[in-house]
Structures are given as structure tokens and as C-alpha cells.
Scaffold this motif. Structure first.
Motif, PDB file in Angstrom:
ATOM      1  N   THR A 118       0.837  -1.213   0.000  1.00 48.25           N
ATOM      2  CA  THR A 118       0.000   0.000   0.000  1.00 48.25           C
ATOM      3  C   THR A 118       0.864   1.253   0.000  1.00 48.25           C
ATOM      4  O   THR A 118       0.500   2.258  -0.613  1.00 48.25           O
ATOM      5  N   THR A 119       2.008   1.191   0.656  1.00 46.83           N
ATOM      6  CA  THR A 119       2.910   2.354   0.646  1.00 46.83           C
ATOM      7  C   THR A 119       3.547   2.538  -0.733  1.00 46.83           C
ATOM      8  O   THR A 119       3.845   3.660  -1.136  1.00 46.83           O
ATOM      9  N   LYS A 141       0.990   4.348  -3.016  1.00 46.43           N
ATOM     10  CA  LYS A 141       0.951   5.780  -2.719  1.00 46.43           C
ATOM     11  C   LYS A 141       2.210   6.470  -3.220  1.00 46.43           C
ATOM     12  O   LYS A 141       2.132   7.533  -3.868  1.00 46.43           O
ATOM     13  N   LEU A 198      -6.506   6.974  -3.412  1.00 40.64           N
ATOM     14  CA  LEU A 198      -5.502   6.504  -2.452  1.00 40.64           C
ATOM     15  C   LEU A 198      -5.709   7.097  -1.067  1.00 40.64           C
ATOM     16  O   LEU A 198      -5.088   6.647  -0.106  1.00 40.64           O
ATOM     17  N   GLY A 199      -6.591   8.096  -0.972  1.00 38.50           N
ATOM     18  CA  GLY A 199      -6.968   8.579   0.357  1.00 38.50           C
ATOM     19  C   GLY A 199      -7.773   7.525   1.098  1.00 38.50           C
ATOM     20  O   GLY A 199      -7.713   7.424   2.326  1.00 38.50           O
ATOM     21  N   SER A 247      -5.518   3.407   1.815  1.00 35.06           N
ATOM     22  CA  SER A 247      -4.280   3.812   2.477  1.00 35.06           C
ATOM     23  C   SER A 247      -3.777   2.675   3.364  1.00 35.06           C
ATOM     24  O   SER A 247      -4.513   1.729   3.665  1.00 35.06           O
ATOM     25  N   LYS A 248      -2.536   2.785   3.794  1.00 33.30           N
ATOM     26  CA  LYS A 248      -1.961   1.777   4.673  1.00 33.30           C
ATOM     27  C   LYS A 248      -2.764   1.676   5.964  1.00 33.30           C
ATOM     28  O   LYS A 248      -3.012   0.566   6.474  1.00 33.30           O
ATOM     29  N   GLU A 249      -3.195   2.821   6.498  1.00 30.30           N
ATOM     30  CA  GLU A 249      -3.939   2.839   7.764  1.00 30.30           C
ATOM     31  C   GLU A 249      -5.272   2.100   7.626  1.00 30.30           C
ATOM     32  O   GLU A 249      -5.648   1.286   8.491  1.00 30.30           O
TER      33      GLU A 249
END
Length: 411
Positions: free
Chosen positions: A83-84, A87, A269-270, A273-275
Motif C-alpha cells: 500500500t505504501t 501511494k 488513495l486517500g 491507504s496503509k492505515e
């Protein structure tokens, strides 16, 4: 006497028989004791074997549990690191697209090709007029004035202004020379030598403009190609994201009519996201916890096949990232080559002696000083542009993120 002898023989026989039976019984007892000892040893060995087997079984169970946990942790890390990369790669593509053409650096080069005037200290339109007046290749003043009027009209024409900025000089010169040669046909005694002198004088400038023109045309073509390649990579990344994100519980929203591709990517991508992906994974872990709070890793891995499918296709994301790195490196290679070509054009102007000094504080600058100042300014603007790109994109960070995905993907 005979009776005594018989009694003795009989007694001896009985004693011998008893002794023989006793020896036989002793042998049986000894054999039985050996069998008992052997059985005892066997039981001990069996007990030891059972204990070892039991320990081995426990180790296998424990190893299986550790193996499933390790598999899950590797899978989880691979997904989160990916995911990073999504982004980072998206941001880098957007960034490089926006910086392919730099206003300060490219703007300075544009002034070098201006026919109105620029850093080289001359106005090409003034050069044309002044050279035409000096050579006076027409017999009558009326014809000469008419030619100068045509010259001004061609230079000021919207057609000339619409030509790419460097080619304006070439376009205007060719147009004027065509007019001049055509007009010479009406002369009684055409002076082609003077016209050739006029043409040769212009060629000192035109060779410079042509060299700069070639550099700019090649750069513009490669710039357009780079933008197309970056946008195609961006669309490829978007297509992959739309296909893979649902496997992690995320549906990609549709693009709005007025939304640019860059703005759409940032919005997508908002959410992805990784979170947010980490929250989804934690919810899956909680789903497979038993009464003791332990995660049933084997069941989790078996049931959540979408995660495995997602992880199996991560390498295509890595490949796209590596493709971007090639584009990134190629950008600087082409930019360096373009810079060299521009410097060669300026060096040609210097050799042709067309660079002029500007009047500063009542004194004229030395042409060599102007030439060196142009080179210095051009290099400084390119360095500033290149450093700005390198600082904002940080390609080393992208490479590190790729390595993390590959590291956990292969575990």
C-alpha cells in the motif's frame, strides 16, 4: 552286600537325577531372568521411544503453529508494504509529470531563441533590418524601402508569431530571402553578390538558431513521449488498483467528470491507504480469535484466500515501480543531452561572433563575459530544476519500499 550295592546305586541315581533336575531348573530360571531383563529393557526402550515420539509430535504441532503464524505475518507485512508503494509510486508519477517542463529553466532557453532580443545581447529583427540597409542589394531606394516594410510585416505577422519560438528566426529569414530573390528577378542588373552578402551575414545567426531549434524540437518530442509514458503507467497502476483493492475489502469509486487523473488518484488513495488496509487486516485477525484470544492462523490462511490472491499479484506492482525508475533515470539522461545541445548552440553563437554585450553603468559588457554568464545561468537553472525533482521524488525511498515488498513476498 549285593543289596547294599543296589541301594547305593539307586540312591546315586536318585541324587544324580535330582541334581540334573536342579541344574535344569536353574537353567530355566536363568533363561527366564534373561527374558525378564530383556523385556524390562524393551519396555524401557519402548517408553523412551514413546516419550521421544510424543516430544516430536508436540514439536511438530508447535512448529506448525509457528509456521502458520510466520506465514501470516509475512503475508500481512507484504500487503501493508504494497500500500505504501501504491501511494509512493502514484505521487512520484504525478510529480515527475508536472516537472518534465520547468518554467524557469525552459523559460530561460526560450529567451535565447527570441528574435526580439534576449540574453545574447541582440535583436534578430533589428539585425535583419540593419544588415539589409548596409548591403543595399536593390538598385532603387524605393525598392529597398519596400523590402524593409515587408520585413517588418513578416516579423510582426501572426503567422510568424505562431511558429515555435526558435523557428521564428528561421521562418522569417527564409521568407525574406524568398522575397528578395524573387524581387531580384525584376532588376535590370541584379546584384546577387550583395544579396549573397546579406544572406551570409544572416547565416551567422541562423546557424545558431537552427542548432538551438534542433535541440528544442528533440527535447519537445521526448517531453511529449515522457508525458505519454507516465500517463500510460498511471493508467496501468489505476487498472491494477481497481482489480486488486476489492480483495482487501475496498471498492474503488468512479472518476468524476470534472476530475483530473491526478486528482482522482489522490482521492482513491486517500481511501486505499496503509492505515485503512491495516484496520481491515486487524478486523480479520479478530474474526479468527478463539476463546483464549489466540488467532487461529491456519484457519485464517485457509479461509481468506483473497489475501493470498492479492499477494500473488504484488510483483506486477513491483515491476511497474521499476519501470518508473527507468523512466526517471531516462529523464535525466535526456535532460543532460538536451542541456549539452543548448550549450553547443550557444558556443556556436560565440564562435560566430554574434553575441553582444549589454550596456551596464555606461559601459559595454565584453561578449566573452556575456557568453560565460549565459552558460553559468543556464547551468544554475538546470541544477536547481534537477535538485528540485530529486528532492521531491526521493527515488531511494521508492527503491527501499520495493525491497521491503520483495523481502516479505519471498518469505
Amino acid at each position: 552286600m549285593i543289596r547294599k550295592a543296589l541301594l547305593t546305586l539307586t540312591l546315586g541315581t536318585v541324587i544324580f537325577a535330582a541334581q540334573g533336575q536342579q541344574d535344569l531348573d536353574s537353567l530355566k530360571i536363568l533363561r527366564l531372568e534373561r527374558e525378564i531383563e530383556s523385556l524390562r529393557n524393551y519396555n524401557e526402550n519402548l517408553s523412551g521411544t514413546l516419550e521421544i515420539t510424543n516430544l516430536a509430535i508436540n514439536d511438530l504441532v508447535r512448529d506448525k503453529k509457528v509456521s502458520d503464524e510466520t506465514k501470516w505475518l509475512s503475508l500481512k507485512a507484504s500487503i501493508l508494504h504494497s500500500t505504501t508503494v501504491y501511494k509512493k509510486l502514484s505521487d512520484d508519477i504525478i510529480n515527475l509529470k508536472s516537472r518534465v517542463t520547468d518554467e524557469d529553466y525552459q523559460g530561460f532557453i526560450k529567451t535565447l531563441g527570441s528574435i526580439q532580443g534576449g540574453p545574447l545581447g541582440f535583436s534578430f529583427q533589428d539585425v535583419i533590418i540593419e544588415t539589409a540597409k548596409k548591403t543595399a542589394f536593390f538598385e532603387s531606394k524605393t525598392k529597398m524601402d519596400r523590402f524593409l516594410e515587408i520585413t517588418n510585416n513578416i516579423i510582426a505577422s501572426p503567422i510568424t508569431a505562431g511558429v515555435p519560438f526558435v523557428s521564428q528566426a528561421v521562418f522569417a529569414s527564409n521568407s525574406l530571402l524568398n522575397v528578395a530573390y524573387s524581387s531580384m528577378l525584376g532588376e535590370k542588373k541584379p546584384d546577387y553578390d550583395r544579396l549573397k552578402k546579406f544572406e551570409n551575414e544572416l547565416n551567422k545567426y541562423l546557424t545558431y538558431y537552427t542548432a538551438l531549434d534542433k535541440a528544442n524540437i528533440a527535447n519537445q518530442s521526448s517531453t511529449n513521449d515522457r508525458i505519454v509514458m507516465l500517463e500510460n503507467l498511471q493508467l496501468e497502476l489505476l487498472g491494477k488498483l481497481k482489480k486488486e483493492a476489492p480483495k482487501l475489502g475496498f471498492d474503488i469509486p468512479d472518476r468524476k467528470n470534472s476530475e483530473t487523473l491526478d486528482a482522482y488518484f489522490n482521492r482513491v488513495l486517500g481511501g486505499f491507504s496503509k492505515e485503512n488496509v491495516e484496520k481491515h487486516i486487524v478486523s480479520l485477525e479478530n474474526k479468527y480469535r478463539n476463546n483464549r484470544g489466540e488467532i487461529q492462523y491456519a484457519t485464517l490462511l485457509q479461509q481468506e484466500q483473497n489475501l493470498k490472491h492479492y499477494n500473488a499479484h504484488i510483483f506486477s506492482l513491483v515491476d511497474m515501480s521499476k519501470k518508473f525508475i527507468l523512466y526517471y533515470d531516462n529523464f535525466f539522461e535526456i535532460a543532460d543531452n538536451y542541456h549539452v545541445k543548448v550549450l553547443e548552440a550557444i558556443a556556436l553563437a560565440h564562435r560566430n561572433g554574434i553575441i553582444q554585450g549589454n550596456k551596464v553603468n555606461g559601459q559595454m559588457e565584453d561578449p566573452l563575459f556575456v557568453y560565460e554568464k549565459i552558460n553559468f545561468n543556464l547551468k544554475a537553472k538546470k541544477t536547481s530544476r534537477d535538485n528540485g525533482i530529486k528532492d521531491s521524488i526521493n527515488i531511494a525511498d521508492l527503491k527501499q519500499k520495493i525491497e521491503k515488498v520483495e523481502e516479505f513476498r519471498l518469505m
